[in-house]
Design an enzyme around this catalytic site. Structure first.
Site, PDB file in Angstrom:
ATOM      1  N   CYS A 115     -12.779   6.951 -10.084  1.00 23.69           N
ATOM      2  CA  CYS A 115     -12.120   8.261 -10.198  1.00 23.69           C
ATOM      3  C   CYS A 115     -12.855   9.215 -11.132  1.00 23.69           C
ATOM      4  O   CYS A 115     -12.643  10.425 -11.064  1.00 23.69           O
ATOM      5  CB  CYS A 115     -10.673   8.091 -10.651  1.00 23.69           C
ATOM      6  SG  CYS A 115      -9.688   7.169  -9.466  1.00 23.69           S
ATOM      7  N   HIS A 252      -8.556  15.196 -13.131  1.00 25.54           N
ATOM      8  CA  HIS A 252      -8.397  14.214 -12.058  1.00 25.54           C
ATOM      9  C   HIS A 252      -6.905  14.074 -11.782  1.00 25.54           C
ATOM     10  O   HIS A 252      -6.095  14.019 -12.706  1.00 25.54           O
ATOM     11  CB  HIS A 252      -9.000  12.881 -12.496  1.00 25.54           C
ATOM     12  CG  HIS A 252      -8.650  11.759 -11.584  1.00 25.54           C
ATOM     13  ND1 HIS A 252      -8.854  11.836 -10.226  1.00 25.54           N
ATOM     14  CD2 HIS A 252      -8.084  10.537 -11.820  1.00 25.54           C
ATOM     15  CE1 HIS A 252      -8.436  10.706  -9.668  1.00 25.54           C
ATOM     16  NE2 HIS A 252      -7.961   9.915 -10.610  1.00 25.54           N
ATOM     17  N   ASN A 282      -3.860  10.917  -5.187  1.00 21.86           N
ATOM     18  CA  ASN A 282      -5.059  10.604  -5.971  1.00 21.86           C
ATOM     19  C   ASN A 282      -6.217  10.366  -5.004  1.00 21.86           C
ATOM     20  O   ASN A 282      -6.231   9.356  -4.303  1.00 21.86           O
ATOM     21  CB  ASN A 282      -4.768   9.364  -6.826  1.00 21.86           C
ATOM     22  CG  ASN A 282      -5.957   8.948  -7.677  1.00 21.86           C
ATOM     23  OD1 ASN A 282      -7.073   9.392  -7.468  1.00 21.86           O
ATOM     24  ND2 ASN A 282      -5.692   8.071  -8.631  1.00 21.86           N
TER      25      ASN A 282
HETATM   26  O1  UT7 Z   1      -6.987   7.216 -10.802  1.00 21.83           O
HETATM   27  C1  UT7 Z   1      -7.201   6.149 -11.632  1.00 21.83           C
HETATM   28  C2  UT7 Z   1      -6.283   6.161 -12.764  1.00 21.83           C
HETATM   29  N1  UT7 Z   1      -4.962   5.759 -12.359  1.00 21.83           N
HETATM   30  C3  UT7 Z   1      -3.923   6.126 -13.056  1.00 21.83           C
HETATM   31  O2  UT7 Z   1      -4.088   6.846 -14.011  1.00 21.83           O
HETATM   32  C4  UT7 Z   1      -2.567   5.581 -12.696  1.00 21.83           C
HETATM   33  C5  UT7 Z   1      -1.782   5.386 -13.951  1.00 21.83           C
HETATM   34  N2  UT7 Z   1      -0.477   4.786 -13.747  1.00 21.83           N
HETATM   35  C6  UT7 Z   1       0.556   5.451 -13.166  1.00 21.83           C
HETATM   36  O3  UT7 Z   1       0.396   6.563 -12.696  1.00 21.83           O
HETATM   37  C7  UT7 Z   1       1.917   4.811 -13.174  1.00 21.83           C
HETATM   38  O4  UT7 Z   1       1.895   3.702 -14.043  1.00 21.83           O
HETATM   39  C8  UT7 Z   1       2.395   4.348 -11.755  1.00 21.83           C
HETATM   40  C9  UT7 Z   1       2.729   5.565 -10.927  1.00 21.83           C
HETATM   41  C10 UT7 Z   1       1.326   3.525 -11.098  1.00 21.83           C
HETATM   42  C11 UT7 Z   1       3.669   3.516 -11.917  1.00 21.83           C
HETATM   43  O5  UT7 Z   1       4.669   4.250 -12.612  1.00 21.83           O
HETATM   44  P1  UT7 Z   1       5.491   3.555 -13.810  1.00 21.83           P
HETATM   45  O6  UT7 Z   1       6.472   4.547 -14.274  1.00 21.83           O
HETATM   46  O7  UT7 Z   1       4.454   3.071 -14.813  1.00 21.83           O
HETATM   47  O8  UT7 Z   1       6.247   2.381 -13.083  1.00 21.83           O
HETATM   48  P2  UT7 Z   1       6.142   0.812 -13.337  1.00 21.83           P
HETATM   49  O9  UT7 Z   1       4.829   0.293 -12.861  1.00 21.83           O
HETATM   50  O10 UT7 Z   1       6.559   0.503 -14.726  1.00 21.83           O
HETATM   51  O11 UT7 Z   1       7.266   0.296 -12.353  1.00 21.83           O
HETATM   52  C12 UT7 Z   1       8.668   0.599 -12.609  1.00 21.83           C
HETATM   53  C13 UT7 Z   1       9.477  -0.042 -11.532  1.00 21.83           C
HETATM   54  C14 UT7 Z   1       9.154  -1.506 -11.287  1.00 21.83           C
HETATM   55  O12 UT7 Z   1      10.339  -2.190 -10.985  1.00 21.83           O
HETATM   56  P3  UT7 Z   1      11.081  -3.058 -12.109  1.00 21.83           P
HETATM   57  O13 UT7 Z   1      10.090  -4.091 -12.552  1.00 21.83           O
HETATM   58  O14 UT7 Z   1      11.457  -2.101 -13.196  1.00 21.83           O
HETATM   59  O15 UT7 Z   1      12.270  -3.615 -11.370  1.00 21.83           O
HETATM   60  C15 UT7 Z   1       8.280  -1.480 -10.061  1.00 21.83           C
HETATM   61  O16 UT7 Z   1       8.350  -2.667  -9.309  1.00 21.83           O
HETATM   62  O17 UT7 Z   1       9.238   0.620 -10.278  1.00 21.83           O
HETATM   63  C16 UT7 Z   1       8.892  -0.337  -9.276  1.00 21.83           C
HETATM   64  N3  UT7 Z   1       7.958   0.274  -8.361  1.00 21.83           N
HETATM   65  C17 UT7 Z   1       8.365   0.987  -7.288  1.00 21.83           C
HETATM   66  N4  UT7 Z   1       9.593   1.280  -6.805  1.00 21.83           N
HETATM   67  C18 UT7 Z   1       9.656   2.044  -5.698  1.00 21.83           C
HETATM   68  C19 UT7 Z   1       6.613   0.284  -8.400  1.00 21.83           C
HETATM   69  N5  UT7 Z   1       6.112   0.983  -7.375  1.00 21.83           N
HETATM   70  C20 UT7 Z   1       7.195   1.429  -6.645  1.00 21.83           C
HETATM   71  C21 UT7 Z   1       7.325   2.216  -5.502  1.00 21.83           C
HETATM   72  N6  UT7 Z   1       8.579   2.501  -5.050  1.00 21.83           N
HETATM   73  N7  UT7 Z   1       6.264   2.705  -4.822  1.00 21.83           N
END
Ligand code: UT7
Length: 325
Positions: A115, A252, A282
């Site tokens: 990225c 980005h 992204n």
């Molecule tokens: O381009 C390269 C650089 N990349 C980035 O900078 C990405 C950085 N990270 C992020 O943008 C975020 O961490 C994400 C968007 C990937 C995830 O968001 P988050 O607020 O950090 O969510 P999380 O991973 O802590 O997940 C929260 C909950 C989990 O469920 P539990 O364990 O709380 O029951 C996940 O399983 O959301 C669940 N979850 C989803 N639910 C519905 C994860 N993905 C999904 C989804 N739909 N697509």
């Protein structure tokens, strides 16, 4: 003192026609438009159809940039493509673009920093120009990230999209102060110890397959805001300017929450961060030039504006670049 500056003389972009909405993805994995939009800002993304390759997207963005720059192919000395999703393991997308635009001289190669690829590519282009090894460079960021998705993994497949953007850069004499047009500096960083946070679980010398993208999103998020803000501050400081001098931040596009948190950390109004995340998702190395194109087209970025580009991605890699448009 006269210095050589890499000036942007044209820009172009291309997005595949097929649009994939959050609602469509929610039909195949356990997710919702509400979750995706509230956690990331993404509503839709463009996806290359079968048979449509990274080179196809790169070529169209390059043609648009060259038309904008009003240059002939004979004037190009170098093509650099930032991509992590080449059509083939080799040769490069850059040489494929070179052939398809009819360029029969100079050099072409790919840069791979995921990225952050466009910022890395800009650094390479700027240094080639400053070293007088090239005077006109076509820099492209092009990706078909959809090809790296595990479409059963809701934690990653909702995040990425396909697209391409390009700049034509040309050597020009500058005074060496902040009134110059062109690139002032590029700041690149990486930390290979953080491999496991964001990687693809395949490759020619391991599995012999393309593999799928794997990410520990929360961990990447934590590094993103700090690293991006630090690299922005380093870039601005290096030019003797301050954050408040920057007209537009072109980040980005990984997550709207990262953009907003970075703006807060730098005490900059969020409106000065160009956001295309809602419509593009992204697009990895393509996201910065795609966002640039949107802001140029809608009249926000104008000639003479001070523009800060930044990115962070797999590696981890990150960086920033400051230029006067
Ligand atoms: O381009 C390269 C650089 N990349 C980035 O900078 C990405 C950085 N990270 C992020 O943008 C975020 O961490 C994400 C968007 C990937 C995830 O968001 P988050 O607020 O950090 O969510 P999380 O991973 O802590 O997940 C929260 C909950 C989990 O469920 P539990 O364990 O709380 O029951 C996940 O399983 O959301 C669940 N979850 C989803 N639910 C519905 C994860 N993905 C999904 C989804 N739909 N697509």
């Amino acid at each position: 003192m006269t210095v050589i500056r890499s000036q942007v003389i044209g820009c172009g972009a291309y997005l595949p026609e097929r649009i994939l909405t959050n609602a469509e993805i929610a039909k195949t994995v356990d997710t919702s438009d509400e979750w995706i939009a509230s956690r990331t800002g993404i509503r839709r993304r463009h996806i290359a159809v079968p048979g449509e390759t990274t080179t196809d997207l790169a070529l169209k963005s390059a043609q648009n940039a060259m038309t904008d720059a009003q240059i002939a192919v004979e004037e190009l000395d170098l093509i650099i493509v930032a991509t992590t999703t080449p059509d083939e393991t080799f040769p490069s997308v850059a040489t494929a673009v070179q052939s398809r635009i009819g360029m029969t001289r100079g050099a072409a190669f790919d840069v791979q920093a995921v990225c952050s690829g466009f910022i890395y590519g800009l650094a390479v282009a700027d240094n080639f120009i400053k070293a007088q090894q090239a005077s006109t460079v076509l820099l492209i960021g092009a990706e078909t990230m959809s090809r790296l998705m595990d479409w059963t993994d809701r934690t990653t497949c909702v995040l990425f999209g396909d697209g391409a953007g390009a700049l034509v850069l040309r050597a020009a004499a500058g005074r060496g102060d902040a009134s110059d047009r062109g690139v002032f500096n590029t700041k690149l960083y990486s930390d290979g110890r953080l491999h496991d946070l964001l990687y693809v679980d395949g490759g020619p010398s391991t599995t012999g397959t393309t593999g799928h993208l794997r990410m520990l999103g929360k961990e990447v998020f934590k590094h993103a805001v700090i690293n991006i803000a630090d690299s922005i501050e380093a870039s601005v400081r290096d030019s003797g300017l301050s954050i408040s001098d920057v007209d537009w931040f072109v980040p980005h596009q990984a997550n709207q929450r990262i953009l907003d948190a970075t703006a807060r950390r730098l005490k900059v109004p969020a409106e000065r961060f160009i956001s295309t995340i809602e419509d593009h998702g992204n697009t990895s190395a393509a996201s910065v030039p795609l966002a640039l194109q949107v802001a140029v087209d809608d009249g926000r970025i104008e000639r003479g504006d001070l523009v800060l580009l930044e990115a962070m991605g797999g590696g981890l890699t990150w960086g920033a670049a400051l230029l006067r448009w």
